[in-house]
Design a protein around this motif. Structure first.
Motif, mmCIF file in Angstrom:
data_model
loop_
_atom_site.group_PDB
_atom_site.id
_atom_site.type_symbol
_atom_site.label_atom_id
_atom_site.label_comp_id
_atom_site.label_asym_id
_atom_site.label_seq_id
_atom_site.Cartn_x
_atom_site.Cartn_y
_atom_site.Cartn_z
ATOM 1 N N MET A 113 0.823 -1.204 0.000
ATOM 2 C CA MET A 113 0.000 0.000 0.000
ATOM 3 C C MET A 113 0.860 1.258 0.000
ATOM 4 N N ASP A 114 0.601 2.129 -0.962
ATOM 5 C CA ASP A 114 1.282 3.418 -1.037
ATOM 6 C C ASP A 114 0.284 4.500 -0.661
ATOM 7 N N VAL A 115 0.291 4.856 0.625
ATOM 8 C CA VAL A 115 -0.618 5.881 1.139
ATOM 9 C C VAL A 115 0.207 6.856 1.965
ATOM 10 N N HIS A 116 -0.279 8.074 2.160
ATOM 11 C CA HIS A 116 0.594 9.122 2.703
ATOM 12 C C HIS A 116 1.086 8.846 4.119
ATOM 13 N N PHE A 117 0.389 7.997 4.890
ATOM 14 C CA PHE A 117 0.864 7.730 6.244
ATOM 15 C C PHE A 117 1.598 6.386 6.344
ATOM 16 N N ALA A 118 1.863 5.737 5.221
ATOM 17 C CA ALA A 118 2.666 4.512 5.247
ATOM 18 C C ALA A 118 4.100 4.855 5.634
ATOM 19 N N ASP A 119 4.719 4.001 6.428
ATOM 20 C CA ASP A 119 6.070 4.273 6.909
ATOM 21 C C ASP A 119 7.090 3.966 5.827
ATOM 22 N N ALA A 120 8.035 4.850 5.639
ATOM 23 C CA ALA A 120 9.036 4.689 4.582
ATOM 24 C C ALA A 120 9.922 3.470 4.823
ATOM 25 N N VAL A 121 10.235 3.178 6.085
ATOM 26 C CA VAL A 121 11.079 2.026 6.387
ATOM 27 C C VAL A 121 10.359 0.729 6.037
ATOM 28 N N ASP A 144 -4.819 10.740 -1.284
ATOM 29 C CA ASP A 144 -5.391 11.225 -0.024
ATOM 30 C C ASP A 144 -6.886 11.512 -0.131
ATOM 31 N N ALA A 145 -7.294 12.100 -1.249
ATOM 32 C CA ALA A 145 -8.670 12.589 -1.361
ATOM 33 C C ALA A 145 -9.698 11.471 -1.378
ATOM 34 N N VAL A 146 -9.304 10.238 -1.735
ATOM 35 C CA VAL A 146 -10.309 9.181 -1.813
ATOM 36 C C VAL A 146 -10.698 8.658 -0.426
ATOM 37 N N LEU A 147 -9.898 8.942 0.601
ATOM 38 C CA LEU A 147 -10.205 8.402 1.930
ATOM 39 C C LEU A 147 -11.498 8.974 2.495
ATOM 40 N N PRO A 148 -11.661 10.305 2.604
ATOM 41 C CA PRO A 148 -12.964 10.796 3.048
ATOM 42 C C PRO A 148 -14.066 10.485 2.043
ATOM 43 N N ASP A 149 -13.721 10.461 0.757
ATOM 44 C CA ASP A 149 -14.714 10.227 -0.279
ATOM 45 C C ASP A 149 -15.322 8.830 -0.175
ATOM 46 N N VAL A 161 -18.191 0.399 13.098
ATOM 47 C CA VAL A 161 -17.628 1.739 13.078
ATOM 48 C C VAL A 161 -16.165 1.709 12.680
ATOM 49 N N ILE A 162 -15.706 2.839 12.163
ATOM 50 C CA ILE A 162 -14.310 3.005 11.763
ATOM 51 C C ILE A 162 -13.659 3.987 12.727
ATOM 52 N N LEU A 163 -12.438 3.671 13.136
ATOM 53 C CA LEU A 163 -11.752 4.474 14.148
ATOM 54 C C LEU A 163 -10.747 5.449 13.567
ATOM 55 N N ASN A 164 -10.179 5.135 12.406
ATOM 56 C CA ASN A 164 -9.197 6.039 11.817
ATOM 57 C C ASN A 164 -9.097 5.784 10.324
ATOM 58 N N ALA A 165 -8.319 6.620 9.675
ATOM 59 C CA ALA A 165 -8.248 6.573 8.216
ATOM 60 C C ALA A 165 -7.578 5.311 7.701
ATOM 61 N N ARG A 166 -6.829 4.616 8.535
ATOM 62 C CA ARG A 166 -6.166 3.415 8.054
ATOM 63 C C ARG A 166 -7.170 2.338 7.680
ATOM 64 N N ALA A 167 -8.264 2.232 8.425
ATOM 65 C CA ALA A 167 -9.289 1.247 8.076
ATOM 66 C C ALA A 167 -9.911 1.568 6.727
ATOM 67 N N VAL A 168 -10.070 2.862 6.424
ATOM 68 C CA VAL A 168 -10.583 3.254 5.114
ATOM 69 C C VAL A 168 -9.557 2.902 4.042
ATOM 70 N N ALA A 169 -8.282 3.151 4.334
ATOM 71 C CA ALA A 169 -7.232 2.841 3.372
ATOM 72 C C ALA A 169 -7.202 1.344 3.053
ATOM 73 N N SER A 170 -7.462 0.491 4.045
ATOM 74 C CA SER A 170 -7.508 -0.948 3.791
ATOM 75 C C SER A 170 -8.627 -1.287 2.824
ATOM 76 N N PHE A 171 -9.781 -0.652 3.008
ATOM 77 C CA PHE A 171 -10.905 -0.865 2.098
ATOM 78 C C PHE A 171 -10.517 -0.461 0.675
ATOM 79 N N VAL A 172 -9.900 0.703 0.530
ATOM 80 C CA VAL A 172 -9.504 1.189 -0.793
ATOM 81 C C VAL A 172 -8.403 0.304 -1.381
ATOM 82 N N PHE A 173 -7.501 -0.173 -0.524
ATOM 83 C CA PHE A 173 -6.429 -1.057 -0.972
ATOM 84 C C PHE A 173 -6.992 -2.291 -1.674
#
Length: 528
Positions: A113-121, A144-149, A161-173
Protein backbone atom coordinates in the motif's frame (compact mmCIF):
# COMPACT_ATOMS: atom_id res chain seq x y z
CA UNK A 1 -17.75 8.92 -5.77
CA UNK A 2 -18.40 12.43 -4.56
CA UNK A 3 -20.14 12.39 -1.21
CA UNK A 4 -22.49 15.33 -0.62
CA UNK A 5 -24.44 16.19 2.52
CA UNK A 6 -26.93 13.41 3.30
CA UNK A 7 -30.64 14.02 3.15
CA UNK A 8 -32.09 14.89 6.53
CA UNK A 9 -34.46 12.59 8.36
CA UNK A 10 -37.96 13.93 9.04
CA UNK A 11 -38.06 15.82 12.30
CA UNK A 12 -39.59 13.98 15.19
CA UNK A 13 -39.65 10.62 13.45
CA UNK A 14 -39.68 7.49 15.60
CA UNK A 15 -36.89 5.24 14.39
CA UNK A 16 -38.13 1.69 14.29
CA UNK A 17 -35.31 0.34 12.14
CA UNK A 18 -31.56 0.32 12.37
CA UNK A 19 -29.46 0.77 15.48
CA UNK A 20 -31.13 0.74 18.85
CA UNK A 21 -30.27 3.39 21.41
CA UNK A 22 -28.66 0.69 23.55
CA UNK A 23 -26.36 -0.46 20.74
CA UNK A 24 -25.17 3.13 20.24
CA UNK A 25 -24.60 3.52 23.97
CA UNK A 26 -22.81 0.20 24.26
CA UNK A 27 -20.47 1.07 21.44
CA UNK A 28 -19.58 4.60 22.50
CA UNK A 29 -18.97 3.57 26.11
CA UNK A 30 -17.51 0.09 25.53
CA UNK A 31 -20.17 -1.41 27.77
CA UNK A 32 -20.40 -4.79 26.12
CA UNK A 33 -17.71 -7.33 25.35
CA UNK A 34 -19.01 -7.47 21.77
CA UNK A 35 -20.21 -3.99 20.94
CA UNK A 36 -20.06 -4.20 17.17
CA UNK A 37 -23.22 -3.69 15.16
CA UNK A 38 -25.50 -6.70 15.81
CA UNK A 39 -25.56 -9.64 13.40
CA UNK A 40 -22.14 -8.72 12.03
CA UNK A 41 -21.25 -12.41 11.73
CA UNK A 42 -17.58 -12.11 12.66
CA UNK A 43 -16.98 -14.81 15.26
CA UNK A 44 -13.48 -15.22 16.65
CA UNK A 45 -12.59 -18.16 18.87
CA UNK A 46 -8.94 -18.90 19.43
CA UNK A 47 -7.79 -22.29 20.75
CA UNK A 48 -8.24 -22.52 24.53
CA UNK A 49 -4.60 -22.88 25.56
CA UNK A 50 -2.89 -21.90 28.80
CA UNK A 51 0.38 -20.08 28.13
CA UNK A 52 3.11 -21.16 30.59
CA UNK A 53 5.52 -18.68 32.09
CA UNK A 54 8.75 -20.60 31.38
CA UNK A 55 10.06 -23.68 29.62
CA UNK A 56 13.02 -26.01 30.02
CA UNK A 57 13.04 -26.79 26.31
CA UNK A 58 15.99 -25.51 24.32
CA UNK A 59 15.06 -22.30 22.52
CA UNK A 60 16.51 -23.41 19.19
CA UNK A 61 14.53 -26.65 19.35
CA UNK A 62 11.37 -24.73 20.24
CA UNK A 63 11.98 -22.28 17.39
CA UNK A 64 12.46 -25.20 14.98
CA UNK A 65 9.12 -26.70 16.02
CA UNK A 66 7.42 -23.33 15.57
CA UNK A 67 8.94 -22.90 12.10
CA UNK A 68 7.82 -26.41 11.14
CA UNK A 69 4.22 -25.70 12.15
CA UNK A 70 4.39 -22.37 10.29
CA UNK A 71 5.66 -24.09 7.17
CA UNK A 72 2.90 -26.71 7.27
CA UNK A 73 0.26 -24.02 7.81
CA UNK A 74 1.35 -21.91 4.86
CA UNK A 75 1.89 -24.92 2.62
CA UNK A 76 -1.74 -25.95 3.13
CA UNK A 77 -2.86 -22.53 1.88
CA UNK A 78 -0.49 -22.60 -1.10
CA UNK A 79 -1.65 -26.06 -2.13
CA UNK A 80 -5.22 -24.75 -2.04
CA UNK A 81 -4.27 -22.19 -4.68
CA UNK A 82 -3.42 -18.68 -3.44
CA UNK A 83 0.06 -17.36 -4.13
CA UNK A 84 -0.77 -13.71 -3.45
CA UNK A 85 0.20 -11.91 -0.26
CA UNK A 86 -0.64 -8.57 1.33
CA UNK A 87 2.85 -7.27 2.18
CA UNK A 88 3.17 -4.31 4.56
CA UNK A 89 6.89 -4.74 5.20
CA UNK A 90 6.57 -5.76 8.85
CA UNK A 91 8.01 -9.04 10.09
CA UNK A 92 4.61 -10.82 10.02
CA UNK A 93 3.82 -10.19 6.37
CA UNK A 94 7.51 -10.61 5.46
CA UNK A 95 7.65 -14.09 7.01
CA UNK A 96 4.39 -14.97 5.29
CA UNK A 97 5.68 -13.82 1.90
CA UNK A 98 8.93 -15.74 2.38
CA UNK A 99 7.19 -18.96 3.35
CA UNK A 100 4.76 -18.73 0.42
CA UNK A 101 7.75 -18.23 -1.88
CA UNK A 102 9.44 -21.30 -0.38
CA UNK A 103 6.42 -23.44 -1.29
CA UNK A 104 5.61 -21.71 -4.60
CA UNK A 105 8.93 -20.37 -5.95
CA UNK A 106 8.61 -17.89 -8.78
CA UNK A 107 4.83 -17.72 -8.50
CA UNK A 108 4.28 -15.19 -5.69
CA UNK A 109 2.73 -11.79 -6.16
CA UNK A 110 2.95 -9.33 -3.22
CA UNK A 111 0.64 -6.34 -2.84
CA UNK A 112 1.70 -3.28 -0.88
CA UNK A 113 0.00 0.00 0.00
CA UNK A 114 1.28 3.42 -1.04
CA UNK A 115 -0.62 5.88 1.14
CA UNK A 116 0.59 9.12 2.70
CA UNK A 117 0.86 7.73 6.24
CA UNK A 118 2.67 4.51 5.25
CA UNK A 119 6.07 4.27 6.91
CA UNK A 120 9.04 4.69 4.58
CA UNK A 121 11.08 2.03 6.39
CA UNK A 122 8.35 -0.59 6.10
CA UNK A 123 7.84 0.22 2.43
CA UNK A 124 11.57 -0.20 1.89
CA UNK A 125 11.42 -3.52 3.74
CA UNK A 126 8.58 -4.67 1.49
CA UNK A 127 10.73 -3.98 -1.56
CA UNK A 128 13.61 -5.84 0.07
CA UNK A 129 11.41 -8.88 0.72
CA UNK A 130 10.23 -8.90 -2.88
CA UNK A 131 13.87 -9.01 -4.02
CA UNK A 132 14.80 -11.75 -1.54
CA UNK A 133 11.84 -13.98 -2.36
CA UNK A 134 11.57 -13.27 -6.09
CA UNK A 135 7.99 -12.10 -5.65
CA UNK A 136 6.37 -9.70 -8.08
CA UNK A 137 5.70 -6.52 -6.11
CA UNK A 138 2.60 -4.48 -6.96
CA UNK A 139 2.24 -1.03 -5.41
CA UNK A 140 -1.33 0.11 -4.82
CA UNK A 141 -1.38 3.90 -4.74
CA UNK A 142 -4.11 5.47 -2.62
CA UNK A 143 -4.60 9.23 -3.15
CA UNK A 144 -5.39 11.23 -0.02
CA UNK A 145 -8.67 12.59 -1.36
CA UNK A 146 -10.31 9.18 -1.81
CA UNK A 147 -10.20 8.40 1.93
CA UNK A 148 -12.96 10.80 3.05
CA UNK A 149 -14.71 10.23 -0.28
CA UNK A 150 -14.99 6.46 0.33
CA UNK A 151 -15.50 6.58 4.09
CA UNK A 152 -19.20 5.70 3.83
CA UNK A 153 -18.56 2.73 1.55
CA UNK A 154 -15.88 1.49 3.95
CA UNK A 155 -18.24 1.73 6.94
CA UNK A 156 -20.97 -0.21 5.16
CA UNK A 157 -18.49 -2.84 3.97
CA UNK A 158 -16.95 -3.27 7.44
CA UNK A 159 -20.43 -3.44 9.05
CA UNK A 160 -19.13 -1.58 12.07
CA UNK A 161 -17.63 1.74 13.08
CA UNK A 162 -14.31 3.00 11.76
CA UNK A 163 -11.75 4.47 14.15
CA UNK A 164 -9.20 6.04 11.82
CA UNK A 165 -8.25 6.57 8.22
CA UNK A 166 -6.17 3.41 8.05
CA UNK A 167 -9.29 1.25 8.08
CA UNK A 168 -10.58 3.25 5.11
CA UNK A 169 -7.23 2.84 3.37
CA UNK A 170 -7.51 -0.95 3.79
CA UNK A 171 -10.91 -0.87 2.10
CA UNK A 172 -9.50 1.19 -0.79
CA UNK A 173 -6.43 -1.06 -0.97
CA UNK A 174 -8.54 -4.14 -1.66
CA UNK A 175 -10.78 -2.19 -4.04
CA UNK A 176 -7.80 -1.09 -6.13
CA UNK A 177 -6.01 -4.44 -5.85
CA UNK A 178 -9.02 -6.19 -7.34
CA UNK A 179 -9.15 -3.65 -10.16
CA UNK A 180 -5.47 -4.33 -10.84
CA UNK A 181 -6.00 -8.09 -11.06
CA UNK A 182 -5.54 -9.41 -7.51
CA UNK A 183 -7.29 -12.43 -6.18
CA UNK A 184 -9.56 -14.08 -5.83
CA UNK A 185 -7.68 -15.03 -2.62
CA UNK A 186 -5.00 -13.07 -0.74
CA UNK A 187 -3.05 -14.13 2.32
CA UNK A 188 -2.69 -11.63 5.17
CA UNK A 189 -0.39 -11.42 8.20
CA UNK A 190 -3.24 -10.24 10.45
CA UNK A 191 -3.41 -11.90 13.86
CA UNK A 192 0.29 -12.52 14.48
CA UNK A 193 0.53 -9.88 17.20
CA UNK A 194 -2.49 -11.30 18.97
CA UNK A 195 -1.29 -14.92 19.19
CA UNK A 196 2.43 -14.21 19.61
CA UNK A 197 2.32 -11.25 22.03
CA UNK A 198 3.69 -8.89 19.43
CA UNK A 199 3.32 -5.72 21.50
CA UNK A 200 4.45 -5.40 25.12
CA UNK A 201 1.86 -3.83 27.40
CA UNK A 202 -0.98 -4.25 24.91
CA UNK A 203 -3.85 -4.82 27.34
CA UNK A 204 -2.92 -1.99 29.68
CA UNK A 205 -2.67 0.41 26.77
CA UNK A 206 -5.98 -0.69 25.28
CA UNK A 207 -7.70 -0.20 28.66
CA UNK A 208 -6.30 3.34 28.82
CA UNK A 209 -7.84 4.08 25.42
CA UNK A 210 -11.16 2.59 26.49
CA UNK A 211 -11.17 4.87 29.52
CA UNK A 212 -10.43 7.88 27.29
CA UNK A 213 -13.27 6.96 24.97
CA UNK A 214 -15.69 6.59 27.86
CA UNK A 215 -14.71 9.89 29.42
CA UNK A 216 -15.21 11.82 26.19
CA UNK A 217 -18.41 9.99 25.25
CA UNK A 218 -20.08 11.37 28.39
CA UNK A 219 -19.81 14.83 26.87
CA UNK A 220 -21.95 14.01 23.83
CA UNK A 221 -24.65 11.82 25.38
CA UNK A 222 -28.09 13.11 26.27
CA UNK A 223 -28.81 13.68 29.96
CA UNK A 224 -30.11 10.45 31.41
CA UNK A 225 -28.78 8.31 28.57
CA UNK A 226 -26.40 6.49 30.89
CA UNK A 227 -29.12 5.44 33.31
CA UNK A 228 -29.20 1.98 31.79
CA UNK A 229 -25.62 1.42 32.91
CA UNK A 230 -26.30 2.00 36.60
CA UNK A 231 -27.65 -1.47 37.26
CA UNK A 232 -24.71 -3.05 35.47
CA UNK A 233 -21.77 -1.11 36.87
CA UNK A 234 -20.28 -0.83 40.34
CA UNK A 235 -21.41 2.56 41.63
CA UNK A 236 -18.96 4.49 43.83
CA UNK A 237 -20.24 5.31 47.29
CA UNK A 238 -20.56 9.09 47.52
CA UNK A 239 -23.34 9.55 50.05
CA UNK A 240 -25.68 10.65 47.28
CA UNK A 241 -27.23 8.67 44.45
CA UNK A 242 -25.76 8.29 41.01
CA UNK A 243 -26.45 11.52 39.16
CA UNK A 244 -26.57 12.55 35.53
CA UNK A 245 -25.40 15.78 33.96
CA UNK A 246 -28.63 17.49 34.95
CA UNK A 247 -27.79 16.64 38.57
CA UNK A 248 -30.95 14.57 38.96
CA UNK A 249 -30.82 11.30 40.90
CA UNK A 250 -31.57 8.14 38.98
CA UNK A 251 -34.71 6.31 39.96
CA UNK A 252 -34.03 3.37 37.71
CA UNK A 253 -36.24 4.83 34.97
CA UNK A 254 -34.27 5.18 31.73
CA UNK A 255 -36.08 8.41 30.83
CA UNK A 256 -34.54 11.83 31.26
CA UNK A 257 -34.84 13.08 34.81
CA UNK A 258 -36.07 16.64 34.52
CA UNK A 259 -39.26 15.74 36.42
CA UNK A 260 -37.28 14.84 39.53
CA UNK A 261 -35.58 18.19 39.94
CA UNK A 262 -38.11 19.46 42.42
CA UNK A 263 -38.07 16.40 44.63
CA UNK A 264 -36.72 17.09 48.13
CA UNK A 265 -33.14 15.98 48.41
CA UNK A 266 -33.29 14.32 45.00
CA UNK A 267 -31.12 16.60 42.88
CA UNK A 268 -27.49 17.15 43.77
CA UNK A 269 -24.43 18.44 41.99
CA UNK A 270 -21.20 16.54 41.95
CA UNK A 271 -20.10 17.94 45.28
CA UNK A 272 -23.41 17.12 46.91
CA UNK A 273 -24.61 20.73 46.96
CA UNK A 274 -28.43 21.03 46.71
CA UNK A 275 -29.51 22.58 43.45
CA UNK A 276 -30.84 25.66 45.11
CA UNK A 277 -27.36 26.47 46.38
CA UNK A 278 -25.45 25.43 43.27
CA UNK A 279 -24.33 27.75 40.52
CA UNK A 280 -26.21 27.32 37.27
CA UNK A 281 -23.21 25.95 35.37
CA UNK A 282 -21.53 23.93 38.11
CA UNK A 283 -20.85 21.06 35.71
CA UNK A 284 -18.86 22.96 33.11
CA UNK A 285 -15.54 21.56 31.94
CA UNK A 286 -13.55 24.17 33.85
CA UNK A 287 -14.70 22.63 37.14
CA UNK A 288 -13.15 19.24 36.65
CA UNK A 289 -11.07 17.11 38.94
CA UNK A 290 -7.71 15.47 38.42
CA UNK A 291 -7.26 12.51 36.12
CA UNK A 292 -8.58 9.18 37.43
CA UNK A 293 -6.24 6.81 39.12
CA UNK A 294 -4.88 3.77 37.43
CA UNK A 295 -3.36 5.33 34.30
CA UNK A 296 0.19 4.27 35.00
CA UNK A 297 0.72 1.31 32.69
CA UNK A 298 1.74 1.05 29.07
CA UNK A 299 0.24 3.38 26.49
CA UNK A 300 0.47 4.27 22.85
CA UNK A 301 3.86 5.68 22.03
CA UNK A 302 5.76 7.30 19.24
CA UNK A 303 2.90 9.53 18.24
CA UNK A 304 1.44 9.68 21.76
CA UNK A 305 -1.66 7.92 20.51
CA UNK A 306 -2.51 10.52 17.91
CA UNK A 307 -3.23 9.56 14.33
CA UNK A 308 -0.24 11.48 13.02
CA UNK A 309 3.48 10.94 13.23
CA UNK A 310 5.66 12.97 15.58
CA UNK A 311 9.24 12.37 16.70
CA UNK A 312 9.61 9.21 18.74
CA UNK A 313 10.22 9.29 22.43
CA UNK A 314 13.44 7.64 23.54
CA UNK A 315 13.09 4.01 24.46
CA UNK A 316 9.50 3.63 23.25
CA UNK A 317 8.20 1.82 20.19
CA UNK A 318 5.43 3.27 18.04
CA UNK A 319 2.61 0.95 17.07
CA UNK A 320 -0.56 0.67 15.01
CA UNK A 321 -3.48 2.45 16.64
CA UNK A 322 -5.92 0.32 14.71
CA UNK A 323 -4.97 -2.32 17.21
CA UNK A 324 -5.16 0.16 20.04
CA UNK A 325 -2.05 -1.22 21.69
CA UNK A 326 1.34 0.15 22.61
CA UNK A 327 3.84 0.54 25.34
CA UNK A 328 5.15 3.34 27.51
CA UNK A 329 3.16 5.36 30.02
CA UNK A 330 -0.64 5.47 30.14
CA UNK A 331 -0.98 9.18 29.42
CA UNK A 332 -1.28 9.50 25.66
CA UNK A 333 -4.01 11.90 24.59
CA UNK A 334 -5.48 11.66 28.06
CA UNK A 335 -8.33 14.09 28.67
CA UNK A 336 -7.52 17.12 30.77
CA UNK A 337 -9.91 15.72 33.38
CA UNK A 338 -12.44 12.95 33.88
CA UNK A 339 -16.23 13.38 33.72
CA UNK A 340 -17.37 15.74 36.45
CA UNK A 341 -20.29 13.85 37.91
CA UNK A 342 -20.26 10.38 39.37
CA UNK A 343 -21.62 8.89 36.18
CA UNK A 344 -18.07 9.34 35.02
CA UNK A 345 -17.04 7.28 38.03
CA UNK A 346 -19.54 4.61 36.99
CA UNK A 347 -17.97 4.39 33.54
CA UNK A 348 -14.44 4.48 34.92
CA UNK A 349 -15.35 1.64 37.29
CA UNK A 350 -16.46 -0.60 34.44
CA UNK A 351 -13.92 -3.27 33.52
CA UNK A 352 -12.39 -3.46 30.08
CA UNK A 353 -14.83 -4.69 27.40
CA UNK A 354 -13.00 -7.98 27.04
CA UNK A 355 -13.54 -8.58 30.76
CA UNK A 356 -17.27 -7.85 30.81
CA UNK A 357 -19.73 -10.71 31.29
CA UNK A 358 -20.54 -13.12 29.85
CA UNK A 359 -16.95 -14.26 30.23
CA UNK A 360 -15.80 -17.56 28.81
CA UNK A 361 -14.42 -19.35 31.85
CA UNK A 362 -12.16 -21.45 29.62
CA UNK A 363 -10.37 -18.41 28.19
CA UNK A 364 -7.49 -16.59 29.83
CA UNK A 365 -7.39 -12.80 30.00
CA UNK A 366 -4.94 -12.81 27.09
CA UNK A 367 -7.33 -14.86 24.95
CA UNK A 368 -10.35 -12.69 25.76
CA UNK A 369 -8.37 -9.57 24.93
CA UNK A 370 -7.01 -11.04 21.69
CA UNK A 371 -10.45 -12.09 20.52
CA UNK A 372 -11.84 -8.63 21.30
CA UNK A 373 -9.07 -6.86 19.39
CA UNK A 374 -9.46 -9.16 16.40
CA UNK A 375 -13.25 -8.91 16.31
CA UNK A 376 -13.56 -5.20 16.93
CA UNK A 377 -10.47 -3.72 15.27
CA UNK A 378 -8.32 -6.01 13.14
CA UNK A 379 -10.52 -8.33 11.14
CA UNK A 380 -13.37 -6.10 9.91
CA UNK A 381 -11.19 -4.15 7.44
CA UNK A 382 -9.17 -7.26 6.58
CA UNK A 383 -12.06 -9.66 6.01
CA UNK A 384 -15.28 -7.74 5.47
CA UNK A 385 -13.69 -4.87 3.56
CA UNK A 386 -12.06 -7.30 1.13
CA UNK A 387 -15.16 -9.46 0.83
CA UNK A 388 -17.18 -6.42 -0.22
CA UNK A 389 -14.87 -6.17 -3.25
CA UNK A 390 -15.20 -9.84 -4.11
CA UNK A 391 -11.86 -10.84 -2.58
CA UNK A 392 -11.26 -13.48 0.07
CA UNK A 393 -8.56 -12.77 2.65
CA UNK A 394 -7.14 -15.67 4.62
CA UNK A 395 -5.14 -15.32 7.82
CA UNK A 396 -2.65 -18.20 8.35
CA UNK A 397 -1.52 -16.89 11.75
CA UNK A 398 -5.04 -17.54 13.04
CA UNK A 399 -5.29 -21.07 11.63
CA UNK A 400 -6.01 -23.45 14.55
CA UNK A 401 -2.77 -25.47 14.34
CA UNK A 402 -0.46 -22.46 14.25
CA UNK A 403 -2.51 -20.45 16.76
CA UNK A 404 -2.50 -23.39 19.20
CA UNK A 405 1.29 -23.67 18.97
CA UNK A 406 1.79 -19.90 19.26
CA UNK A 407 -0.54 -19.53 22.24
CA UNK A 408 1.24 -22.38 24.05
CA UNK A 409 4.65 -20.71 23.81
CA UNK A 410 5.96 -19.62 27.21
CA UNK A 411 6.07 -15.94 28.10
CA UNK A 412 9.82 -16.12 28.64
CA UNK A 413 10.55 -16.65 24.93
CA UNK A 414 8.17 -14.03 23.55
CA UNK A 415 9.39 -10.78 25.10
CA UNK A 416 13.08 -9.91 24.93
CA UNK A 417 15.04 -6.66 24.82
CA UNK A 418 11.90 -4.68 24.07
CA UNK A 419 10.89 -6.96 21.19
CA UNK A 420 7.61 -8.83 21.03
CA UNK A 421 7.25 -12.13 19.14
CA UNK A 422 10.90 -12.86 19.94
CA UNK A 423 10.88 -16.62 19.35
CA UNK A 424 9.06 -16.20 16.03
CA UNK A 425 11.60 -13.59 14.91
CA UNK A 426 14.31 -16.08 15.86
CA UNK A 427 12.54 -18.94 14.08
CA UNK A 428 12.31 -17.14 10.71
CA UNK A 429 15.95 -16.02 10.66
CA UNK A 430 16.62 -18.22 7.60
CA UNK A 431 13.71 -16.65 5.72
CA UNK A 432 13.75 -12.96 6.58
CA UNK A 433 16.80 -10.63 6.43
CA UNK A 434 17.86 -9.20 9.77
CA UNK A 435 17.01 -5.61 8.81
CA UNK A 436 13.40 -6.72 8.36
CA UNK A 437 13.26 -9.44 11.01
CA UNK A 438 14.66 -7.22 13.77
CA UNK A 439 13.03 -3.95 12.74
CA UNK A 440 11.31 -2.18 15.59
CA UNK A 441 7.55 -1.98 15.36
CA UNK A 442 6.81 1.11 13.30
CA UNK A 443 3.81 3.46 13.32
CA UNK A 444 1.05 2.72 10.86
CA UNK A 445 -1.28 5.49 11.80
CA UNK A 446 -4.15 6.79 9.73
CA UNK A 447 -3.80 10.53 10.29
CA UNK A 448 -6.59 12.44 11.92
CA UNK A 449 -8.57 14.91 9.87
CA UNK A 450 -6.46 17.68 11.35
CA UNK A 451 -3.19 16.34 9.97
CA UNK A 452 -4.49 15.02 6.67
CA UNK A 453 -3.33 16.71 3.46
CA UNK A 454 -7.05 16.95 2.61
CA UNK A 455 -8.18 18.28 5.98
CA UNK A 456 -11.00 20.37 4.49
CA UNK A 457 -12.57 17.29 2.89
CA UNK A 458 -12.55 15.39 6.18
CA UNK A 459 -14.12 18.29 8.05
CA UNK A 460 -16.74 18.65 5.32
CA UNK A 461 -17.59 14.98 5.76
CA UNK A 462 -17.84 15.36 9.54
CA UNK A 463 -20.12 18.38 9.34
CA UNK A 464 -22.38 16.75 6.76
CA UNK A 465 -23.00 13.64 8.86
CA UNK A 466 -22.91 15.18 12.33
CA UNK A 467 -25.83 17.51 11.67
CA UNK A 468 -28.73 17.52 14.15
CA UNK A 469 -31.10 15.67 11.83
CA UNK A 470 -28.75 12.72 11.48
CA UNK A 471 -27.76 12.56 15.14
CA UNK A 472 -31.36 12.68 16.34
CA UNK A 473 -31.86 9.25 14.79
CA UNK A 474 -29.26 7.85 17.19
CA UNK A 475 -31.54 8.78 20.10
CA UNK A 476 -28.95 8.97 22.89
CA UNK A 477 -26.72 11.60 21.26
CA UNK A 478 -26.92 15.31 22.09
CA UNK A 479 -26.47 17.07 18.71
CA UNK A 480 -25.60 20.40 20.31
CA UNK A 481 -22.84 18.80 22.37
CA UNK A 482 -21.44 17.11 19.26
CA UNK A 483 -21.50 20.43 17.42
CA UNK A 484 -19.53 22.07 20.22
CA UNK A 485 -17.04 19.19 20.28
CA UNK A 486 -16.55 19.41 16.51
CA UNK A 487 -15.91 23.15 16.67
CA UNK A 488 -13.37 22.67 19.47
CA UNK A 489 -11.73 19.96 17.43
CA UNK A 490 -11.36 22.14 14.33
CA UNK A 491 -9.43 24.71 16.39
CA UNK A 492 -6.81 22.20 17.57
CA UNK A 493 -3.39 21.95 16.02
CA UNK A 494 -2.53 18.55 14.50
CA UNK A 495 0.04 18.03 17.25
CA UNK A 496 -2.45 18.58 20.07
CA UNK A 497 -2.58 15.59 22.42
CA UNK A 498 -6.39 15.70 22.42
CA UNK A 499 -6.73 15.21 18.67
CA UNK A 500 -6.55 11.40 18.70
CA UNK A 501 -9.32 10.68 21.20
CA UNK A 502 -11.58 13.38 19.74
CA UNK A 503 -11.09 12.07 16.23
CA UNK A 504 -11.91 8.53 17.33
CA UNK A 505 -15.19 9.70 18.79
CA UNK A 506 -16.10 11.83 15.77
CA UNK A 507 -15.33 8.98 13.38
CA UNK A 508 -17.45 6.60 15.42
CA UNK A 509 -20.34 9.05 15.44
CA UNK A 510 -20.08 9.56 11.68
CA UNK A 511 -19.97 5.78 11.21
CA UNK A 512 -23.05 5.28 13.38
CA UNK A 513 -24.96 7.97 11.50
CA UNK A 514 -24.09 6.27 8.21
CA UNK A 515 -25.11 2.82 9.43
CA UNK A 516 -28.39 4.21 10.75
CA UNK A 517 -29.16 6.06 7.52
CA UNK A 518 -28.42 2.94 5.48
CA UNK A 519 -30.67 0.80 7.70
CA UNK A 520 -33.55 3.27 7.30
CA UNK A 521 -33.08 3.51 3.54
CA UNK A 522 -32.80 -0.28 3.10
CA UNK A 523 -35.19 -1.99 5.55
CA UNK A 524 -34.92 -5.77 5.81
CA UNK A 525 -37.26 -7.91 3.75
CA UNK A 526 -40.42 -8.96 5.68
CA UNK A 527 -39.45 -12.61 5.13
CA UNK A 528 -36.04 -12.15 6.74
Amino acid sequence: MSLGPPAASPSGRTHLRGLSARVVLDLLCHTRAAHAVPDSGLAVRLPRVIRPGHTREDEDALAARLLSVWSDTVRAHVEAGPHEVSLSGGVDSAALCAMVARHAPGRVRAWTMDVHFADAVERSNARRMAQVTGAELVDVRIPDAVLPDLFEQAVLANQTVILNARAVASFVFYLEALRMGAGPVLLSGAGADEVLQGTPGAMASAKARVDEDRALAVEVLRPGALAALVDEAPVPTTGHGTVDNLRASFSGDPRDHEDGLGAPGGAVDNSGTPLGQAKARDQESAARAASPAGETGAVPSGTRGRDQTVPLRDGLQPVDNLRGVSEGVNSDHAPVSPPVDNLGDVLAALPAPWELPPVDASASGELRYAEWVLRELILPPELRGARAQGLTVRTPYLDPDFARMALALPESVLMRDGFGKWLFRHAVRSLVPDEVRLARKLPRYGHTALSSPVRSLWLELYRAWLCSERLESLQVINPQAVSRLLERYTLLSPEDARAGVMDRLLMRLVSLAMLQAHAEAHPPCPES
